[in-house]
Design a protein around this motif. Structure first.
Motif, PDB file in Angstrom:
ATOM      1  N   PRO A 191      77.379  55.654  52.804  1.00  0.00           N
ATOM      2  CA  PRO A 191      76.157  55.992  52.058  1.00  0.00           C
ATOM      3  C   PRO A 191      75.470  57.220  52.653  1.00  0.00           C
ATOM      4  CG  PRO A 191      75.730  54.152  53.541  1.00  0.00           C
ATOM      5  CD  PRO A 191      77.203  54.448  53.655  1.00  0.00           C
ATOM      6  N   VAL A 192      76.070  58.385  52.438  1.00  0.00           N
ATOM      7  CA  VAL A 192      75.548  59.632  53.008  1.00  0.00           C
ATOM      8  C   VAL A 192      74.214  59.981  52.354  1.00  0.00           C
ATOM      9  CG1 VAL A 192      75.994  62.110  53.301  1.00  0.00           C
ATOM     10  CG2 VAL A 192      77.866  60.456  53.513  1.00  0.00           C
ATOM     11  N   PRO A 193      73.187  60.322  53.144  1.00  0.00           N
ATOM     12  CA  PRO A 193      71.885  60.669  52.551  1.00  0.00           C
ATOM     13  C   PRO A 193      71.996  61.890  51.647  1.00  0.00           C
ATOM     14  CG  PRO A 193      71.715  60.347  54.938  1.00  0.00           C
ATOM     15  CD  PRO A 193      73.176  60.379  54.616  1.00  0.00           C
ATOM     16  N   PRO A 204      78.130  67.381  54.094  1.00  0.00           N
ATOM     17  CA  PRO A 204      79.272  66.626  53.559  1.00  0.00           C
ATOM     18  C   PRO A 204      80.230  66.111  54.634  1.00  0.00           C
ATOM     19  CG  PRO A 204      78.918  68.648  52.306  1.00  0.00           C
ATOM     20  CD  PRO A 204      78.037  68.733  53.508  1.00  0.00           C
ATOM     21  N   ALA A 205      80.161  66.679  55.831  1.00  0.00           N
ATOM     22  CA  ALA A 205      81.036  66.223  56.914  1.00  0.00           C
ATOM     23  C   ALA A 205      80.779  64.763  57.269  1.00  0.00           C
ATOM     24  CB  ALA A 205      80.842  67.099  58.153  1.00  0.00           C
ATOM     25  N   ALA A 220      84.970  50.806  65.136  1.00  0.00           N
ATOM     26  CA  ALA A 220      84.498  51.844  64.212  1.00  0.00           C
ATOM     27  C   ALA A 220      84.053  51.186  62.914  1.00  0.00           C
ATOM     28  CB  ALA A 220      85.594  52.881  63.931  1.00  0.00           C
ATOM     29  N   SER A 221      82.840  51.491  62.499  1.00  0.00           N
ATOM     30  CA  SER A 221      82.352  50.956  61.217  1.00  0.00           C
ATOM     31  C   SER A 221      83.176  51.503  60.061  1.00  0.00           C
ATOM     32  CB  SER A 221      80.872  51.311  61.028  1.00  0.00           C
ATOM     33  OG  SER A 221      80.697  52.725  60.994  1.00  0.00           O
ATOM     34  N   TRP A 222      83.764  52.669  60.242  1.00  0.00           N
ATOM     35  CA  TRP A 222      84.590  53.273  59.200  1.00  0.00           C
ATOM     36  C   TRP A 222      85.766  52.374  58.829  1.00  0.00           C
ATOM     37  CZ3 TRP A 222      83.358  58.039  57.071  1.00  0.00           C
ATOM     38  CH2 TRP A 222      82.355  58.769  57.730  1.00  0.00           C
ATOM     39  N   ASP A 223      86.310  51.696  59.827  1.00  0.00           N
ATOM     40  CA  ASP A 223      87.468  50.834  59.559  1.00  0.00           C
ATOM     41  C   ASP A 223      87.085  49.619  58.726  1.00  0.00           C
ATOM     42  OD1 ASP A 223      88.829  52.631  61.092  1.00  0.00           O
ATOM     43  OD2 ASP A 223      88.829  51.400  62.910  1.00  0.00           O
ATOM     44  N   HIS A 224      85.825  49.170  58.846  1.00  0.00           N
ATOM     45  CA  HIS A 224      85.340  48.023  58.070  1.00  0.00           C
ATOM     46  C   HIS A 224      84.795  48.458  56.710  1.00  0.00           C
ATOM     47  CE1 HIS A 224      85.757  46.230  61.965  1.00  0.00           C
ATOM     48  NE2 HIS A 224      84.674  46.789  62.449  1.00  0.00           N
ATOM     49  N   LYS A 225      84.629  49.793  56.550  1.00  0.00           N
ATOM     50  CA  LYS A 225      84.011  50.355  55.334  1.00  0.00           C
ATOM     51  C   LYS A 225      82.648  49.722  55.063  1.00  0.00           C
ATOM     52  CE  LYS A 225      88.212  51.879  53.022  1.00  0.00           C
ATOM     53  NZ  LYS A 225      87.942  53.285  53.357  1.00  0.00           N
ATOM     54  N   GLN A 226      81.892  49.566  56.146  1.00  0.00           N
ATOM     55  CA  GLN A 226      80.542  49.001  56.032  1.00  0.00           C
ATOM     56  C   GLN A 226      79.669  49.582  57.138  1.00  0.00           C
ATOM     57  OE1 GLN A 226      80.417  44.758  56.033  1.00  0.00           O
ATOM     58  NE2 GLN A 226      78.218  44.640  55.683  1.00  0.00           N
ATOM     59  N   ALA A 227      78.611  50.290  56.745  1.00  0.00           N
ATOM     60  CA  ALA A 227      77.684  50.843  57.723  1.00  0.00           C
ATOM     61  C   ALA A 227      76.956  49.709  58.448  1.00  0.00           C
ATOM     62  CB  ALA A 227      76.694  51.773  57.031  1.00  0.00           C
ATOM     63  N   PHE A 228      76.414  50.022  59.618  1.00  0.00           N
ATOM     64  CA  PHE A 228      75.780  49.022  60.480  1.00  0.00           C
ATOM     65  C   PHE A 228      74.272  49.254  60.509  1.00  0.00           C
ATOM     66  CE2 PHE A 228      74.660  47.855  65.025  1.00  0.00           C
ATOM     67  CZ  PHE A 228      74.619  46.496  64.787  1.00  0.00           C
ATOM     68  N   THR A 229      73.504  48.200  60.271  1.00  0.00           N
ATOM     69  CA  THR A 229      72.038  48.284  60.269  1.00  0.00           C
ATOM     70  C   THR A 229      71.471  47.391  61.366  1.00  0.00           C
ATOM     71  OG1 THR A 229      71.983  48.719  57.885  1.00  0.00           O
ATOM     72  CG2 THR A 229      69.946  47.941  58.894  1.00  0.00           C
ATOM     73  N   PHE A 230      70.508  47.909  62.115  1.00  0.00           N
ATOM     74  CA  PHE A 230      69.892  47.134  63.194  1.00  0.00           C
ATOM     75  C   PHE A 230      68.490  47.669  63.458  1.00  0.00           C
ATOM     76  CE2 PHE A 230      71.710  50.822  65.142  1.00  0.00           C
ATOM     77  CZ  PHE A 230      70.885  51.138  66.220  1.00  0.00           C
ATOM     78  N   SER A 231      67.736  46.923  64.266  1.00  0.00           N
ATOM     79  CA  SER A 231      66.384  47.328  64.629  1.00  0.00           C
ATOM     80  C   SER A 231      66.448  48.163  65.903  1.00  0.00           C
ATOM     81  CB  SER A 231      65.499  46.094  64.844  1.00  0.00           C
ATOM     82  OG  SER A 231      64.192  46.466  65.248  1.00  0.00           O
ATOM     83  N   LEU A 232      66.072  49.415  65.814  1.00  0.00           N
ATOM     84  CA  LEU A 232      66.169  50.328  66.946  1.00  0.00           C
ATOM     85  C   LEU A 232      65.152  49.950  68.028  1.00  0.00           C
ATOM     86  CD1 LEU A 232      67.439  52.886  68.130  1.00  0.00           C
ATOM     87  CD2 LEU A 232      65.734  54.236  66.894  1.00  0.00           C
ATOM     88  N   GLY A 233      65.649  49.818  69.248  1.00  0.00           N
ATOM     89  CA  GLY A 233      64.773  49.472  70.365  1.00  0.00           C
ATOM     90  C   GLY A 233      64.495  47.988  70.488  1.00  0.00           C
ATOM     91  N   VAL A 285      80.345  58.358  68.652  1.00  0.00           N
ATOM     92  CA  VAL A 285      79.863  59.357  67.709  1.00  0.00           C
ATOM     93  C   VAL A 285      79.202  58.594  66.569  1.00  0.00           C
ATOM     94  CG1 VAL A 285      80.462  61.173  66.083  1.00  0.00           C
ATOM     95  CG2 VAL A 285      81.537  61.117  68.337  1.00  0.00           C
ATOM     96  N   VAL A 286      77.887  58.832  66.407  1.00  0.00           N
ATOM     97  CA  VAL A 286      77.068  58.028  65.491  1.00  0.00           C
ATOM     98  C   VAL A 286      76.449  58.920  64.426  1.00  0.00           C
ATOM     99  CG1 VAL A 286      75.139  56.405  65.316  1.00  0.00           C
ATOM    100  CG2 VAL A 286      76.533  56.458  67.412  1.00  0.00           C
ATOM    101  N   ASP A 287      76.585  58.515  63.172  1.00  0.00           N
ATOM    102  CA  ASP A 287      75.917  59.173  62.051  1.00  0.00           C
ATOM    103  C   ASP A 287      74.698  58.349  61.664  1.00  0.00           C
ATOM    104  OD1 ASP A 287      78.082  60.876  62.111  1.00  0.00           O
ATOM    105  OD2 ASP A 287      79.069  59.985  60.360  1.00  0.00           O
ATOM    106  N   VAL A 288      73.513  58.939  61.693  1.00  0.00           N
ATOM    107  CA  VAL A 288      72.298  58.235  61.289  1.00  0.00           C
ATOM    108  C   VAL A 288      72.104  58.453  59.794  1.00  0.00           C
ATOM    109  CG1 VAL A 288      69.823  57.987  61.639  1.00  0.00           C
ATOM    110  CG2 VAL A 288      71.299  58.520  63.590  1.00  0.00           C
ATOM    111  N   LEU A 289      72.248  57.378  59.028  1.00  0.00           N
ATOM    112  CA  LEU A 289      72.244  57.473  57.562  1.00  0.00           C
ATOM    113  C   LEU A 289      70.892  57.124  56.937  1.00  0.00           C
ATOM    114  CD1 LEU A 289      75.708  55.757  56.962  1.00  0.00           C
ATOM    115  CD2 LEU A 289      75.215  58.198  57.202  1.00  0.00           C
ATOM    116  N   ALA A 290      70.105  56.296  57.616  1.00  0.00           N
ATOM    117  CA  ALA A 290      68.801  55.897  57.072  1.00  0.00           C
ATOM    118  C   ALA A 290      67.941  55.342  58.182  1.00  0.00           C
ATOM    119  CB  ALA A 290      68.977  54.850  55.970  1.00  0.00           C
ATOM    120  N   ALA A 291      66.625  55.436  58.024  1.00  0.00           N
ATOM    121  CA  ALA A 291      65.667  54.873  58.973  1.00  0.00           C
ATOM    122  C   ALA A 291      64.400  54.525  58.210  1.00  0.00           C
ATOM    123  CB  ALA A 291      65.366  55.864  60.088  1.00  0.00           C
ATOM    124  N   GLN A 292      63.951  53.283  58.379  1.00  0.00           N
ATOM    125  CA  GLN A 292      62.725  52.880  57.664  1.00  0.00           C
ATOM    126  C   GLN A 292      62.010  51.753  58.402  1.00  0.00           C
ATOM    127  OE1 GLN A 292      64.169  51.690  53.826  1.00  0.00           O
ATOM    128  NE2 GLN A 292      65.301  49.935  54.622  1.00  0.00           N
TER     129      GLN A 292
END
Length: 206
Positions: free
Chosen positions: A78-80, A85-86, A139-152, A199-206
């Motif tokens: 889910p690229v923002p 595009p990378a 790698a989350s890529w292998d599961h084809k599912q991004a990972f969501t968690f509470s930072l800190g 290597v981490v891609d940050v896709l969303a933060a809320q």
């Protein structure tokens, strides 16, 4: 004889009129029956058409509600919107060099979104390798599912909780994490030991 003939003629006329009325009544009855049958056939046709729509579109007469049209699978990753595009391609992560004693953050791609802050729920894609030899262990890529968690919030290793604070949404960052901020030198439960590189891609933060 003439009078008798006249009487018979009148009787025959009355019989003929009666028979004609009977025929007319039967014809009217047949028309009513045909009308009723026709209405029943029309109702049946409508019911059959609705049944076909229910079967075809999963309970809705609106083709847009068909799972094949409306319920499309969510894209991965889910690229923002507006991000590089990378981020849509899994990164190739190599081993590090030397001895790692502290957390090192290296921005690979600078995003343009808001910076992630402690306490936020963030969504990431990641690749994790052992720092010394570059062997991938997760790698989350292998599961084809991004990972969501509470930072800190202590839901992940300290190297993530510390290293991802302030990283902008849409960024790709490399985190070189010493053992003390990862799983340690001799972890239990199958976690990788020693220093790690993510290597981490940050896709969303809320």
């Amino acid at each position: 004889m003439t009078e008798r003939t006249d009487l018979l003629s009148k009787a025959e006329k009355r019989a003929a009129v009666k028979a004609a009325k009977a025929r007319a009544a039967r014809a009217a009855q047949r028309r009513r029956v045909l009308t009723t049958v026709g209405a029943a056939v029309a109702v049946f046709a409508v019911i059959a058409a609705l049944a076909i729509l229910v079967v075809r579109y999963g309970g809705s007469s609106d083709p847009a509600a068909s799972p094949s049209v409306a319920a499309t699978e969510a894209p991965f990753p889910p690229v923002p919107e507006g991000a590089d595009p990378a981020l849509s391609k899994k990164p190739d992560v190599k081993a590090g060099g030397g001895t790692l004693t502290s957390l090192v953050k290296t921005t690979v791609i600078e995003g343009t979104g808001p910076a992630a802050a402690a306490g936020q729920s963030i969504t990431v894609n990641y690749v994790g390798v052992t720092y010394a030899d570059g062997k991938e262990f997760d790698a989350s890529w292998d599961h084809k599912q991004a990972f969501t968690f509470s930072l800190g919030g202590g839901q992940v290793i300290k190297g993530w909780d510390q290293g991802l604070v302030g990283i902008k949404v849409g960024s790709r960052v490399q985190l070189d994490i010493p053992p003390a901020l990862a799983y340690g030198e001799n972890p239990t439960g199958g976690q990788p030991a020693g220093a790690l590189r993510f290597v981490v891609d940050v896709l969303a933060a809320q």
